[in-house]
Write a protein that holds these residues in place. Structure first.
Motif, PDB file in Angstrom:
ATOM      1  N   LYS A 185      32.872  26.578  -3.010  1.00  0.00           N
ATOM      2  CA  LYS A 185      32.123  25.617  -3.809  1.00  0.00           C
ATOM      3  C   LYS A 185      31.916  24.339  -3.017  1.00  0.00           C
ATOM      4  O   LYS A 185      32.799  23.901  -2.282  1.00  0.00           O
ATOM      5  CB  LYS A 185      32.863  25.297  -5.116  1.00  0.00           C
ATOM      6  CG  LYS A 185      33.057  26.509  -6.009  1.00  0.00           C
ATOM      7  CD  LYS A 185      33.676  26.125  -7.330  1.00  0.00           C
ATOM      8  CE  LYS A 185      33.955  27.355  -8.171  1.00  0.00           C
ATOM      9  NZ  LYS A 185      32.743  28.109  -8.456  1.00  0.00           N
ATOM     10  N   TRP A 190      29.226  14.939 -10.877  1.00  0.00           N
ATOM     11  CA  TRP A 190      30.245  15.396 -11.811  1.00  0.00           C
ATOM     12  C   TRP A 190      29.781  15.147 -13.243  1.00  0.00           C
ATOM     13  O   TRP A 190      29.364  14.043 -13.592  1.00  0.00           O
ATOM     14  CB  TRP A 190      31.565  14.665 -11.572  1.00  0.00           C
ATOM     15  CG  TRP A 190      32.285  15.075 -10.335  1.00  0.00           C
ATOM     16  CD1 TRP A 190      32.301  14.426  -9.146  1.00  0.00           C
ATOM     17  CD2 TRP A 190      33.106  16.234 -10.169  1.00  0.00           C
ATOM     18  NE1 TRP A 190      33.069  15.104  -8.230  1.00  0.00           N
ATOM     19  CE2 TRP A 190      33.589  16.223  -8.833  1.00  0.00           C
ATOM     20  CE3 TRP A 190      33.486  17.281 -11.003  1.00  0.00           C
ATOM     21  CZ2 TRP A 190      34.409  17.205  -8.329  1.00  0.00           C
ATOM     22  CZ3 TRP A 190      34.317  18.264 -10.504  1.00  0.00           C
ATOM     23  CH2 TRP A 190      34.772  18.218  -9.181  1.00  0.00           C
ATOM     24  N   PHE A 243      34.833  24.500 -12.840  1.00  0.00           N
ATOM     25  CA  PHE A 243      34.166  23.707 -11.810  1.00  0.00           C
ATOM     26  C   PHE A 243      32.648  23.903 -11.867  1.00  0.00           C
ATOM     27  O   PHE A 243      31.881  22.986 -11.570  1.00  0.00           O
ATOM     28  CB  PHE A 243      34.698  24.067 -10.429  1.00  0.00           C
ATOM     29  CG  PHE A 243      36.033  23.450 -10.130  1.00  0.00           C
ATOM     30  CD1 PHE A 243      36.129  22.141  -9.685  1.00  0.00           C
ATOM     31  CD2 PHE A 243      37.198  24.165 -10.298  1.00  0.00           C
ATOM     32  CE1 PHE A 243      37.363  21.569  -9.412  1.00  0.00           C
ATOM     33  CE2 PHE A 243      38.431  23.606 -10.037  1.00  0.00           C
ATOM     34  CZ  PHE A 243      38.515  22.304  -9.588  1.00  0.00           C
ATOM     35  N   GLU A 244      32.233  25.110 -12.257  1.00  0.00           N
ATOM     36  CA  GLU A 244      30.796  25.335 -12.391  1.00  0.00           C
ATOM     37  C   GLU A 244      30.216  24.501 -13.525  1.00  0.00           C
ATOM     38  O   GLU A 244      29.130  23.926 -13.406  1.00  0.00           O
ATOM     39  CB  GLU A 244      30.530  26.817 -12.633  1.00  0.00           C
ATOM     40  CG  GLU A 244      30.913  27.695 -11.441  1.00  0.00           C
ATOM     41  CD  GLU A 244      30.805  29.175 -11.759  1.00  0.00           C
ATOM     42  OE1 GLU A 244      30.403  29.492 -12.912  1.00  0.00           O
ATOM     43  OE2 GLU A 244      31.142  30.004 -10.900  1.00  0.00           O
ATOM     44  N   TYR A 245      30.950  24.421 -14.646  1.00  0.00           N
ATOM     45  CA  TYR A 245      30.493  23.594 -15.759  1.00  0.00           C
ATOM     46  C   TYR A 245      30.536  22.111 -15.395  1.00  0.00           C
ATOM     47  O   TYR A 245      29.738  21.316 -15.889  1.00  0.00           O
ATOM     48  CB  TYR A 245      31.385  23.805 -16.987  1.00  0.00           C
ATOM     49  CG  TYR A 245      31.286  25.167 -17.610  1.00  0.00           C
ATOM     50  CD1 TYR A 245      30.055  25.799 -17.769  1.00  0.00           C
ATOM     51  CD2 TYR A 245      32.420  25.829 -18.071  1.00  0.00           C
ATOM     52  CE1 TYR A 245      29.965  27.049 -18.346  1.00  0.00           C
ATOM     53  CE2 TYR A 245      32.338  27.080 -18.653  1.00  0.00           C
ATOM     54  CZ  TYR A 245      31.107  27.690 -18.791  1.00  0.00           C
ATOM     55  OH  TYR A 245      31.011  28.927 -19.359  1.00  0.00           O
ATOM     56  N   SER A 255      35.387  39.020 -10.206  1.00  0.00           N
ATOM     57  CA  SER A 255      34.584  38.201 -11.097  1.00  0.00           C
ATOM     58  C   SER A 255      35.424  37.825 -12.306  1.00  0.00           C
ATOM     59  O   SER A 255      36.513  38.339 -12.519  1.00  0.00           O
ATOM     60  CB  SER A 255      33.352  38.979 -11.529  1.00  0.00           C
ATOM     61  OG  SER A 255      33.751  40.174 -12.181  1.00  0.00           O
ATOM     62  N   GLU A 256      34.921  36.905 -13.084  1.00  0.00           N
ATOM     63  CA  GLU A 256      35.711  36.427 -14.218  1.00  0.00           C
ATOM     64  C   GLU A 256      36.062  37.587 -15.135  1.00  0.00           C
ATOM     65  O   GLU A 256      35.227  38.403 -15.502  1.00  0.00           O
ATOM     66  CB  GLU A 256      34.909  35.372 -14.981  1.00  0.00           C
ATOM     67  CG  GLU A 256      35.717  34.758 -16.113  1.00  0.00           C
ATOM     68  CD  GLU A 256      35.005  33.562 -16.717  1.00  0.00           C
ATOM     69  OE1 GLU A 256      35.257  33.261 -17.886  1.00  0.00           O
ATOM     70  OE2 GLU A 256      34.204  32.943 -16.007  1.00  0.00           O
ATOM     71  N   LYS A 310      27.876  24.253 -24.386  1.00  0.00           N
ATOM     72  CA  LYS A 310      28.488  24.162 -23.060  1.00  0.00           C
ATOM     73  C   LYS A 310      29.806  23.408 -23.114  1.00  0.00           C
ATOM     74  O   LYS A 310      30.802  23.804 -22.484  1.00  0.00           O
ATOM     75  CB  LYS A 310      27.522  23.476 -22.099  1.00  0.00           C
ATOM     76  CG  LYS A 310      27.992  23.468 -20.658  1.00  0.00           C
ATOM     77  CD  LYS A 310      26.908  22.917 -19.733  1.00  0.00           C
ATOM     78  CE  LYS A 310      27.362  23.003 -18.275  1.00  0.00           C
ATOM     79  NZ  LYS A 310      26.310  22.511 -17.357  1.00  0.00           N
ATOM     80  N   LEU A 356      31.701  20.744  -3.782  1.00  0.00           N
ATOM     81  CA  LEU A 356      31.949  19.776  -4.850  1.00  0.00           C
ATOM     82  C   LEU A 356      31.610  18.374  -4.367  1.00  0.00           C
ATOM     83  O   LEU A 356      31.864  18.027  -3.213  1.00  0.00           O
ATOM     84  CB  LEU A 356      33.417  19.840  -5.281  1.00  0.00           C
ATOM     85  CG  LEU A 356      33.901  21.186  -5.825  1.00  0.00           C
ATOM     86  CD1 LEU A 356      35.382  21.124  -6.154  1.00  0.00           C
ATOM     87  CD2 LEU A 356      33.112  21.587  -7.054  1.00  0.00           C
ATOM     88  N   GLU A 358      23.869  20.954 -12.111  1.00  0.00           N
ATOM     89  CA  GLU A 358      22.990  21.721 -11.234  1.00  0.00           C
ATOM     90  C   GLU A 358      21.777  20.907 -10.793  1.00  0.00           C
ATOM     91  O   GLU A 358      21.146  21.209  -9.791  1.00  0.00           O
ATOM     92  CB  GLU A 358      22.524  22.986 -11.955  1.00  0.00           C
ATOM     93  CG  GLU A 358      23.657  23.944 -12.310  1.00  0.00           C
ATOM     94  CD  GLU A 358      23.159  25.159 -13.056  1.00  0.00           C
ATOM     95  OE1 GLU A 358      21.933  25.205 -13.327  1.00  0.00           O
ATOM     96  OE2 GLU A 358      23.972  26.055 -13.362  1.00  0.00           O
ATOM     97  N   ASN A 387      37.625  28.665 -11.986  1.00  0.00           N
ATOM     98  CA  ASN A 387      36.405  28.529 -11.180  1.00  0.00           C
ATOM     99  C   ASN A 387      35.212  28.164 -12.053  1.00  0.00           C
ATOM    100  O   ASN A 387      34.360  27.360 -11.676  1.00  0.00           O
ATOM    101  CB  ASN A 387      36.119  29.830 -10.425  1.00  0.00           C
ATOM    102  CG  ASN A 387      37.200  30.145  -9.406  1.00  0.00           C
ATOM    103  OD1 ASN A 387      37.866  29.249  -8.922  1.00  0.00           O
ATOM    104  ND2 ASN A 387      37.361  31.414  -9.091  1.00  0.00           N
ATOM    105  N   SER A 388      35.171  28.779 -13.236  1.00  0.00           N
ATOM    106  CA  SER A 388      34.043  28.479 -14.130  1.00  0.00           C
ATOM    107  C   SER A 388      34.097  27.040 -14.618  1.00  0.00           C
ATOM    108  O   SER A 388      33.054  26.437 -14.887  1.00  0.00           O
ATOM    109  CB  SER A 388      34.043  29.442 -15.319  1.00  0.00           C
ATOM    110  OG  SER A 388      35.163  29.205 -16.159  1.00  0.00           O
TER     111      SER A 388
END
Length: 1579
Positions: A366, A329, A318-320, A1383-1384, A284, A368, A324, A315-316
């Motif tokens: 998102k 953060w 920020f997902e990483y 999408s990405e 990751k 955040l 979850e 965007n990805s």
């Protein structure tokens, strides 16, 4: 080979010391230095370093090499070679002679820093120093090197060689360098570039995969990461950003190789560390940093089409970055902000805008977690970039006035972001946000959208007194802009912000009142608006919750608004005992505040009842205004009332009367204004008597008293207007003072001091009297009822006519000479000198008022005939009867009056010049020139320019002047036309100038057309150029001007929701109002009137000539260019004029109209031409033969222009309506359409098929049996069209053209109206929105009345409901946010970036091999020989290919080709990274034989009888490719030198490829085979 030569020298010389001495002798050169270096290196390898050789090495270093370094400091062509050779030789000497030499050399060099030779010397000997014995020296050397690098102007060798050498030498040097870097402020602002230079130079040791636990590890230092982030996000130069990316990349690679968990040091916040590594999350982390570095690399390109596909990867990130599990953060958010900072700093503003929008949209998709870093980012870099106006432009395809996408997203973002903030941080964030707004000067557009975003916040108690003060500061920022509407709208939204965000328990009513005073009431806050009602409701709801405010120290009072305002009025009216009489007027600010709060309080009290009560309103007003009315009632009788108190009372009275009338509605329905005006009139007697006394009884004695005079005159004007409104009855108090006031003023002006030098008091009284007379004259102009009751008008007129116009107001003697001072009531004295700056202003005011009176007199006696000079002594009114003398005086006074005082002079000249134009033309021309000189000098003075321009236009373009000048056709006529052209030119720079001119002229001519003066309208034809220019007027604005217009339109579309639209008068200065004025004027003219008819016909001819000249100037022109717009406007106007055309006139212009149909025009113009031809043929079928003739030209001449006439033919049903016998016309139409259905051009065939289909349907509808013979052919043609074969485009185009609005929905008769001409058709034809003039624009322009026929305005069909079709295909651009919606992306562009280099750009002095090695670049054993190639483009392309695939060398016929522009364009700097060798074609045979001897296989790229197939050939490692000439290939003599010929297999017919392409194919095949060979060996 070099080693062989060195061994040979040493073998021949038995004594190495003697050999060294020989090499050190003679003239210094690069070759000698390089030879010496080779010998010393060979001796070092042999291990010979004792005894005499050590001494010799010591002597060589001290006696030869060190002086050589100083003699060649790097300059000249040989300098770099000498530096390299001498440095390497010094290192060998130090190793041969022992460490003592290295220490001595280093000590000497340290003292000479920062000289380049010293740096080179230190870099050479540093590796020879001992870690333990020389540790102090190493530390000193490291500290000095770091300090030198951080200074910013260090030699490139410091970062390139010295610091890496120190890092490799010993641990003490590395630690000393690291400690020095930290002590000097690692991460400090402004030192990012030098710090990253040092860090990248030390990176191999600070970020090492072989590091031990005790070694330095930069990954664990927070300051290191702050420096890297600063380089990534804020660095201005690409090299610094590259170093930052290199350090980040290396840190990630090292972490992955070490496979050990690590965490950066503790943070001040509760968030994650700046950098951490965990083997459990290895994949990751690698994915995150891979995407991160990819984004940062791509952003270097500044190319939006490359960057947009990468944004989904952001965007990805920020997902990483967010866990979850707990929503916290994982990665520090400062890494994400670095990306946005980089985008914000980009030179490409499209990329900047993309970055801003991406961030604003982030919180929509998102959720955040809160981060202090992100909060500071919003109030820092984000707000900085939001100050750029260009970011607020509309997106492609967005309608005019629909608002900025960024502005709307900003509002959504702010609401969402604040709602996600913790409650304890909201107040702090909003306060900081607003304070940041107040901390800089904003342009009009950004501050408007920021204010609107704040106003859209949900209600919350976030701001206290400090926040209200910050909003006041923001209001001051809005006042700077000249855009009045934007300024007013921003103020409205800032007031709404205060009402939504202020915690009323933390502010007092005094604080609120002070904030309201920061608003300009004339722009944003006025009664009768929605905003005023909202403010009153807010005060009503919260009035008992405000923090207590005390006036006069009375704590604990009731906090209601009523009590506060009541106390406020009492304190205002009461003259404070502590305030001394200064002799000067009090500031108007307090009066404005008090009046505003009174009116607010009255309306708030009115809201407390459900129904209107006049008695209640009266009672409430009496509560507030009793102190004021009481004081006003005593003005006339209390002669001892303090002067300050009288001033304040009268100021409050004026402000109340100004502010009480509601905007946007009739004041007759407003109880507050009615009751207030009635209450004021109860004190009118007292106030008028007071004003009479003060103005006439010599009580105004100082220059400062002139401000009081203006106050008294304002009060008198307000009371007069109020009295006239309520009814001008006999014996009213105002009437009783006018006559005494007039007589007293005349008396004072006639009074002289018997030849004595006048005193200041006497002259001030004269100024006051003249100002009063001027005010009375203006009152009579405004209210004619006053003139009817002036029995003493004759003496006044005679007095005004005899005023000495050329005589200046004499300067009085000073008070010291006069022995007189002004005693004041408090015992002090006012000393004043007439030589003060205020006296010049006083004189200007006196002259201004004098000419106001004279203008009134001239207008009153305008019909009076001029007297001759012989009758001058008998003139009853000299100023009127001697106009030439008066006009000369006007010219004289214009030279001395300031710009804000010349209006009455222009008004006098407006009356005088028509009387003199025939007899005194030169004098009139002089007056034109003088006036224009003044106007042109005021073009940048906003406050005075527009009133003066209006007066100038009324003067020069007076209908009488225009008529007389046109009749005489003298110099004045041409001077007027010249001024007309200059005004039109000025309007291209200053929007709105032409509007005033055309508005005045059209209104004058319309008045003449109504029967007032028929002769005046007949002159309009002589100035038809003015209307012509108005019909086609409009410039193509710059981007910033279009942005301002877009935002203004957006604000206007808000309507009553924005109070500025109601309060601020629409000046209608936009360019399209010029055309609206001209069009409405033309619509009002009567075609049956001969003078009107001649005018319209003359204008039509000029319009056709304008179109023809525009077509001749440029055959092809871009869509929406100025030429396109002008032609479009020409045909729009011709359509408006069409009803006035008769057959006789059309006979003269029909050929020009048909000729325009053959011209190459844009689509919108074609539609107008086709429309007017249809109307002509419908109304006058006699022109049908000429129409059929248009189809008789050859197809080559017509080309696609025939489509215009086929489009006309498609409306045959309209054309034949007025033709009794339709058979012949239908037969001709069918014949013509069938003929053109056979055209070679596909578009022509489509248009012909549409015309054929329409004509055939009409035949069948009319049931013409004669057409039965045509049935088979026509039905077959139409059937074939309906079932077109092919790839599908033909059928689609056939369907599209049938659905096109011009053929499916447009009706030439029902749609004939202004709406279709100026809005619907331009919209459907795809012309820019700036050319769309909506119907409400015509109706709102009331300066010219609308025509009686309603059919002129509304369309009779549903055409306006259609959307633009796609028949004319346009390439629609990439819309904003398109990448985000996807999408990405599976793959994106990623350029290869060499990471093995730290300071590449600083090392350009290295050899090509050294630079390649530093890059980590792999060099093959391939030689490419291109000596036979001539063209620079082929050589440049080959150079780039060879560099990319790592060829060893490129051989060219002449090195001069490198300087060729075409070569450089193709090579893109590849020649800097690839060795180039010059071998001329004649030398190729010897060169090839030499390379064969070295073991190279010579391969020719040529087709021969025995050539090998490229797909089958296996390249040796040492290969030489010989490329042939572009035309002849490889000569026969060189083919004999080849070991093998290789040819490229072909499948096509053409027998050869371009030589660059051929070479590239073979170079890649060689590279591919070598890569496979290496992979096999590795496995």
């Amino acid at each position: 080979m070099e080693r062989v030569l060195a061994d040979a020298l040493l073998a021949q010389s038995r004594d190495p010391c003697a050999l060294l001495g020989t090499l050190c002798g003679g003239e210094a050169s690069a070759e000698r230095a390089e030879t010496l270096c080779l010998v010393l290196q060979q001796l070092e390898e042999r291990g010979a370093g004792a005894g005499a050789l050590a001494e010799a090495a010591h002597e060589v270093a001290k006696g030869y090499l060190v002086p050589l370094l100083h003699a060649f400091p790097g300059g000249g062509p040989a300098g770099p070679r000498v530096l390299r050779a001498a440095s390497a030789a010094l290192r060998s000497c130090a190793r041969l002679a022992g460490p003592e030499l290295a220490v001595a050399l280093a000590e000497d060099a340290l003292r000479e820093l920062p000289a380049v030779p010293s740096v080179e010397l230190l870099a050479a000997v540093a590796p020879c120093l001992r870690a333990l014995d020389d540790a102090p020296l190493l530390r000193r050397l490291a500290r000095a090197s770091v300090e030198l690098a951080l200074a910013g102007d260090a030699p490139p060798a410091v970062g390139a060689r010295l610091l890496p050498a120190l890092a490799q030498s010993a641990e003490p040097a590395l630690r000393a360098a690291w400690d020095t870097l930290g002590s000097l402020g690692l991460g400090a602002e402004g030192h990012t570039g030098p710090e990253l230079l040092v860090l990248s130079a030390l990176a191999e040791k600070l970020l090492s995969a072989r590091a031990r636990p005790a070694d330095l590890d930069a990954r664990l230092c927070g300051r290191f990461w702050r420096t890297v982030q600063a380089g990534l996000g804020r660095a201005q130069d690409a090299l610094t950003r590259k170093r930052a990316r290199y350090l980040l990349q290396r840190a990630v690679q090292v972490s992955a190789e070490l496979a050990v968990d690590c965490t950066c040091g503790p943070q001040d916040t509760m968030g994650p560390s700046l950098f951490w590594w965990s083997e459990k999350k290895r994949d990751k982390l690698l994915k995150f940093w891979e995407n991160y570095i990819l984004i940062m690399e791509v952003l270097e390109g500044n190319q939006i089409h490359v960057i947009k596909p990468v944004l989904p990867k952001l965007n990805s990130l920020f997902e990483y970055a967010v866990s979850e599990e707990n929503g916290c953060w994982l990665f520090h958010p400062s890494w994400h902000t670095c990306i946005y900072k980089r985008m914000f700093e980009s030179e490409n503003k499209i990329l900047t805008k993309e970055g801003v929008i991406h961030f604003l949209e982030l919180y929509e998709v998102k959720s955040l977690p809160y981060s202090l870093e992100l909060s500071e980012f919003v109030t820092g870099p984000l707000m900085d970039v939001l100050s750029e106006s260009c970011l607020y432009s509309r997106s492609p395809g967005q309608l005019l006035g629909s608002g900025s996408p960024l502005g709307l997203k900003l509002q959504k973002f702010l609401v969402t972001y604040v709602s996600l903030l913790p409650e304890e941080t909201k107040s702090h964030f909003l306060l900081k946000f607003i304070q940041r707004m107040a901390g800089r000067h904003w342009c009009a557009v950004p501050v408007f959208f920021l204010s609107k975003a704040l106003a859209g916040m949900p209600r919350c108690k976030a701001l206290g007194g400090e926040g209200l003060l910050a909003l006041r500061d923001v209001l001051q920022c809005t006042m700077i802009t000249h855009q009045v509407l934007l300024r007013g709208a921003a103020q409205c939204y800032l007031l709404q912000t205060a009402m939504r965000l202020v915690d009323v328990e933390k502010v007092s009513l005094s604080d609120v009142a002070a904030f309201l005073m920061s608003l300009r009431q004339e722009e944003s806050l006025a009664r009768g608006t929605v905003l005023w009602t909202e403010l009153c409701d807010w005060l009503r709801v919260n009035e008992r919750y405000f923090r207590q405010s005390s006036i006069s120290g009375s704590e604990g009072q009731e906090t209601s608004l009523k009590a506060y305002v009541k106390n406020l009025v009492q304190e205002f009216v009461k003259s404070p005992g502590w305030e001394r009489e200064s002799g000067f007027m009090p500031d108007w600010l307090e009066a404005r505040l008090t009046s505003l709060m009174v009116l607010l309080a009255v309306d708030v009290e009115g809201m407390k009842t459900q129904f209107s009560e006049k008695q209640r309103t009266q009672n409430v007003l009496r509560i507030f205004l009793d102190p004021l009315l009481d004081a006003l009632g005593k003005l006339g009788t209390n002669a001892y009332m303090p002067l300050l108190k009288t001033d304040r009372c009268l100021q409050l009275l004026v402000r109340l009367l100004h502010s009480c009338v509601p905007r946007g509605s009739s004041d007759q329905d407003d109880e507050v204004s009615a009751v207030l005006q009635t209450s004021v009139m109860s004190a009118a007697e007292s106030v008028s008597q007071f004003v009479l006394r003060r103005l006439t009884m010599n009580e105004l004695q100082s220059v400062a008293d002139l401000d009081r005079c203006q106050l008294y005159l304002k009060v008198l004007a307000e009371l007069t207007s109020l009295q006239v409104k309520l009814g001008w009855k006999a014996g009213n108090p105002i009437r009783r003072v006018i006559s005494p006031l007039k007589n007293a003023c005349i008396h004072h002006l006639q009074d002289t001091e018997d030849g004595k030098e006048p005193t200041l008091g006497h002259q001030v009284q004269r100024v006051v009297s003249m100002a009063t007379l001027a005010a009375l004259c203006e009152a009579v102009d405004q209210h004619p009822v006053l003139q009817l009751e002036s029995p003493d008008a004759e003496p006044v007129d005679r007095f005004l006519s005899t005023l000495p116009l050329s005589q200046m107001l004499q300067k009085p003697r000073s008070e010291e000479q006069n022995g007189c001072v002004h005693p004041l009531e408090n015992g002090s004295v006012l000393e004043e000198s007439p030589s003060s700056p205020g006296w010049g202003k006083t004189v200007a005011q006196y002259l201004h008022d004098q000419w106001v009176c004279l203008a009134f007199l001239l207008r009153r006696h305008r019909p009076l005939s001029p007297a001759t000079e012989s009758d001058a002594q008998e003139c009853f009114l000299p100023a009127v009867e001697m106009p030439a003398q008066t006009l000369r005086s006007a010219l004289d006074v214009l030279t001395v009056l300031p710009a804000d005082r010349i209006l009455p002079v222009f008004r006098c000249m407006e009356v005088l010049v028509p009387q003199l134009l025939a007899s005194e033309e030169s004098l009139c021309i002089e007056s034109f020139d003088m006036a224009w000189k003044i106007i042109s000098s005021l073009s940048n003075t906003q406050l005075t320019f527009w009133p003066n321009l209006k007066a100038f236009v009324h003067f020069v373009f007076d209908h009488e002047i225009l008529a007389i000048a046109a009749k005489l056709k003298g110099q004045a006529y041409f001077r007027i036309k010249e001024i007309m052209c200059k005004i039109i030119e000025m309007s291209a720079i200053k929007t709105g100038v032409f509007n005033i001119l055309i508005r005045h002229c059209c209104r004058s001519w319309l008045a003449a057309a109504s029967g007032v003066s028929q002769g005046s309208f007949s002159s309009a034809k002589d100035y038809s150029e003015l209307v012509l220019e108005a019909c086609v007027f409009g410039t193509v604005f710059r981007r910033d001007q279009r942005l301002i217009q877009d935002v203004q339109t957006f604000i206007e579309n808000l309507g009553q929701d924005c109070a500025a639209n109601i309060i601020i008068e629409n000046t209608k200065r936009e360019d399209y109002y010029v055309r609206i004025c001209a069009v409405k004027f033309l619509c009002l003219l009567d075609g049956s009137d001969m003078s009107h008819k001649l005018f319209l016909e003359d204008l039509a001819i000029k319009l056709l000539d304008k179109d023809e000249s525009a077509s001749r100037s440029r055959t092809r022109y871009h869509e929406n260019s100025l030429q396109h717009r002008v032609k479009n406007r020409v045909w729009q106007t011709l359509l408006v004029l069409f009803p006035s055309f008769d057959q006789n006139f059309l006979n003269g212009i029909i050929d020009k109209i048909f000729h325009a149909g053959f011209t190459n025009n844009q689509a919108s113009i074609k539609y107008f031409i086709e429309w007017i031809i249809i109307l002509i043929l419908h109304k006058f079928p006699q022109f049908l033969p000429k129409f059929w003739d248009c189809f008789s030209y050859g197809e080559e001449k017509l080309k696609t222009s025939i489509c215009t006439f086929l489009s006309v033919l498609s409306h045959l049903d309209i054309i034949v309506q007025n033709i009794p016998e339709k058979k012949l016309v239908l037969k001709q139409a069918l014949t013509t359409a069938l003929q053109w259905c056979l055209s070679h051009n596909f578009s022509v065939r489509l248009y012909a098929l549409v015309a054929l289909k329409k004509a055939w349907h009409l035949c069948k509808a009319l049931q013409f049996e004669e057409c039965d013979a045509w049935t088979t052919v026509i039905e077959c043609s139409l059937s074939q069209a309906e079932s077109m074969h092919g790839a599908g485009n033909a059928r689609k185009n056939w369907q599209r053209i049938q659905d096109h609005f011009f053929f499916s929905a447009f009706h030439p008769l029902k749609d004939y109206c202004l709406e279709t001409i100026f809005y619907t058709l331009p919209r459907l034809s795809g012309i820019t929105e700036e050319e769309w003039i909506t119907l409400d624009k015509f109706t709102s322009f009331t300066d010219i009345p609308s025509s009686a026929g309603s059919q002129w305005y509304l369309s009779g069909s549903a055409l306006g409901e259609l959307s633009p079709g796609d028949w004319s295909q346009q390439d629609r651009g990439y819309t904003l946010g398109e990448a985000d919606s996807q999408s990405e992306w599976a793959d994106v562009q990623k350029k290869i970036i060499p990471w093995g280099h730290k300071a590449l750009e600083s090392d350009l002095e290295l050899t090509l091999q050294d630079r390649a090695a530093k890059l980590g670049k792999s060099i093959s054993r391939l030689i490419v020989v291109a000596s036979l190639i001539d063209k620079p483009t082929n050589l440049g392309g080959l150079c780039r290919t060879c560099e990319v695939f790592g060829a060893a060398v490129l051989v060219v016929g002449s090195l001069q080709c490198v300087g060729d522009r075409q070569f450089q364009h193709l090579s893109v700097s590849a020649e800097q990274w690839l060795p180039l060798v010059e071998v001329r074609p004649a030398q190729l045979t010897d060169y090839l034989q030499q390379k064969k001897a070295e073991g190279y296989t010579v391969i020719g790229v040529e087709q021969t009888a025995q050539s090998s197939d490229l797909a089958q050939y296996r390249f040796p490692e040492k290969s030489l490719l010989l490329l042939g000439n572009e035309r002849e290939g490889i000569p026969a003599n060189l083919i004999q030198q080849l070991d093998v010929c290789v040819e490229i297999p072909q499948q096509g017919i053409i027998r050869s490829l371009n030589v660059h392409v051929s070479g590239a194919l073979l170079i890649w095949e060689y590279t591919r085979q070598q890569l496979l060979r290496c992979a096999e060996l590795a496995s």
